[in-house]
Design a protein around this motif. Sequence first.
Motif, PDB file in Angstrom:
ATOM      1  N   LEU A   1       0.827  -1.202   0.000  1.00  0.00           N
ATOM      2  CA  LEU A   1       0.000   0.000   0.000  1.00  0.00           C
ATOM      3  C   LEU A   1       0.865   1.256   0.000  1.00  0.00           C
ATOM      4  CD1 LEU A   1      -2.864   1.120   0.069  1.00  0.00           C
ATOM      5  CD2 LEU A   1      -2.794   0.977   2.559  1.00  0.00           C
ATOM      6  N   ASP A   2       1.920   1.274   0.803  1.00  0.00           N
ATOM      7  CA  ASP A   2       2.818   2.435   0.828  1.00  0.00           C
ATOM      8  C   ASP A   2       3.448   2.678  -0.538  1.00  0.00           C
ATOM      9  OD1 ASP A   2       2.412   3.144   3.465  1.00  0.00           O
ATOM     10  OD2 ASP A   2       4.106   1.984   4.226  1.00  0.00           O
ATOM     11  N   LEU A   3       3.867   1.606  -1.193  1.00  0.00           N
ATOM     12  CA  LEU A   3       4.494   1.741  -2.513  1.00  0.00           C
ATOM     13  C   LEU A   3       3.510   2.245  -3.550  1.00  0.00           C
ATOM     14  CD1 LEU A   3       6.620  -1.545  -2.609  1.00  0.00           C
ATOM     15  CD2 LEU A   3       7.511   0.788  -2.648  1.00  0.00           C
ATOM     16  N   VAL A   4       2.311   1.711  -3.542  1.00  0.00           N
ATOM     17  CA  VAL A   4       1.295   2.123  -4.516  1.00  0.00           C
ATOM     18  C   VAL A   4       0.921   3.589  -4.306  1.00  0.00           C
ATOM     19  CG1 VAL A   4      -1.079   1.749  -5.275  1.00  0.00           C
ATOM     20  CG2 VAL A   4       0.399  -0.208  -4.880  1.00  0.00           C
ATOM     21  N   TYR A   5       0.732   3.986  -3.060  1.00  0.00           N
ATOM     22  CA  TYR A   5       0.444   5.390  -2.780  1.00  0.00           C
ATOM     23  C   TYR A   5       1.568   6.292  -3.286  1.00  0.00           C
ATOM     24  CZ  TYR A   5      -3.673   5.025   0.319  1.00  0.00           C
ATOM     25  OH  TYR A   5      -4.925   4.850   0.837  1.00  0.00           O
ATOM     26  N   ARG A   6       2.798   5.922  -2.971  1.00  0.00           N
ATOM     27  CA  ARG A   6       3.940   6.769  -3.346  1.00  0.00           C
ATOM     28  C   ARG A   6       4.026   6.945  -4.857  1.00  0.00           C
ATOM     29  NH1 ARG A   6       9.346   4.021  -2.386  1.00  0.00           N
ATOM     30  NH2 ARG A   6       9.130   3.514  -4.599  1.00  0.00           N
ATOM     31  N   VAL A   7       3.906   5.841  -5.581  1.00  0.00           N
ATOM     32  CA  VAL A   7       4.002   5.916  -7.035  1.00  0.00           C
ATOM     33  C   VAL A   7       2.833   6.702  -7.605  1.00  0.00           C
ATOM     34  CG1 VAL A   7       3.902   4.544  -9.157  1.00  0.00           C
ATOM     35  CG2 VAL A   7       5.403   3.848  -7.292  1.00  0.00           C
ATOM     36  N   ASN A   8       1.633   6.470  -7.074  1.00  0.00           N
ATOM     37  CA  ASN A   8       0.454   7.130  -7.625  1.00  0.00           C
ATOM     38  C   ASN A   8       0.463   8.638  -7.404  1.00  0.00           C
ATOM     39  OD1 ASN A   8      -2.187   6.969  -8.911  1.00  0.00           O
ATOM     40  ND2 ASN A   8      -3.011   7.551  -6.924  1.00  0.00           N
ATOM     41  N   PHE A   9       0.967   9.069  -6.260  1.00  0.00           N
ATOM     42  CA  PHE A   9       0.881  10.494  -5.933  1.00  0.00           C
ATOM     43  C   PHE A   9       2.188  11.263  -6.061  1.00  0.00           C
ATOM     44  CE2 PHE A   9      -2.843   8.792  -3.692  1.00  0.00           C
ATOM     45  CZ  PHE A   9      -3.824   9.635  -4.207  1.00  0.00           C
TER      46      PHE A   9
END
Length: 244
Positions: free
Chosen positions: A118-126
């Motif tokens: 979840l942390d990785l997906v958030y970081r990449v997305n935003f």
Amino acid sequence: MRVEIWSDIACPWCYIGKARFEKGLAEFAHRDGVEVVHRSFELDPSLTGGKTGPVIDMLAAKYGRSLAEARSMEEHVASNARSEGLGYLVDGRDYGSTFAIHRLLHLAKDRGRQSELLDLVYRVNFAEERSVYDRETLVGLAVEAGLDEAEARGVLDGDTYAEEVRADQREAAALGANGVPFFVFDRRIGVSGGQPAEVFTQALEQAWESRPVTTLTPVGGASADAEVCDTDGSCVAPGAGDRP
């Protein structure tokens, strides 16, 4: 104590709210006794898997604003994110269906790597000029989070965890959630939105202090000399040690 967090990776306030919750949790005296579970919520379940586009354009169309006004809205969110130490790109981000991402997060949950993914997906997305709606990018993030590549591809190629995602969404509706982030503390206290860290600390303390207390009352004339097996493996009848 369990805290359940309904969120969507397309939601900037979920991104910010997660960081604020974790700061609030860090100030909670009993933080080691808290289990955090992330649950699925699609902000736009009508989106198809392959449809993507620029976020600014989508916001302008959705809210009937000009592109400049939509960008100003994003700048406001970006300011909040950056105040929490989070990266945030206003331009150059995509939107799309998050259903496959939620399914992959359920796999990560089963493998004990949910928070990492979840942390990785958030970081990449935003915060990065990459798209989480690109399949190969998503597979790469799954591997970076510690998941098996073949297993991650298998989930994305099929419909594994589809029912789990839908069940999370039905549960959110049953609890009265019509937006995210939505935090539920031990199924007794709800907090909506990306609140300040201190609000989450207060909610944790309230939930902890109001936990049901279970006390055991002996029944049936139970006494201290009834038959028991001790933790050392000894099973002795009452008075057996006094017998010749």
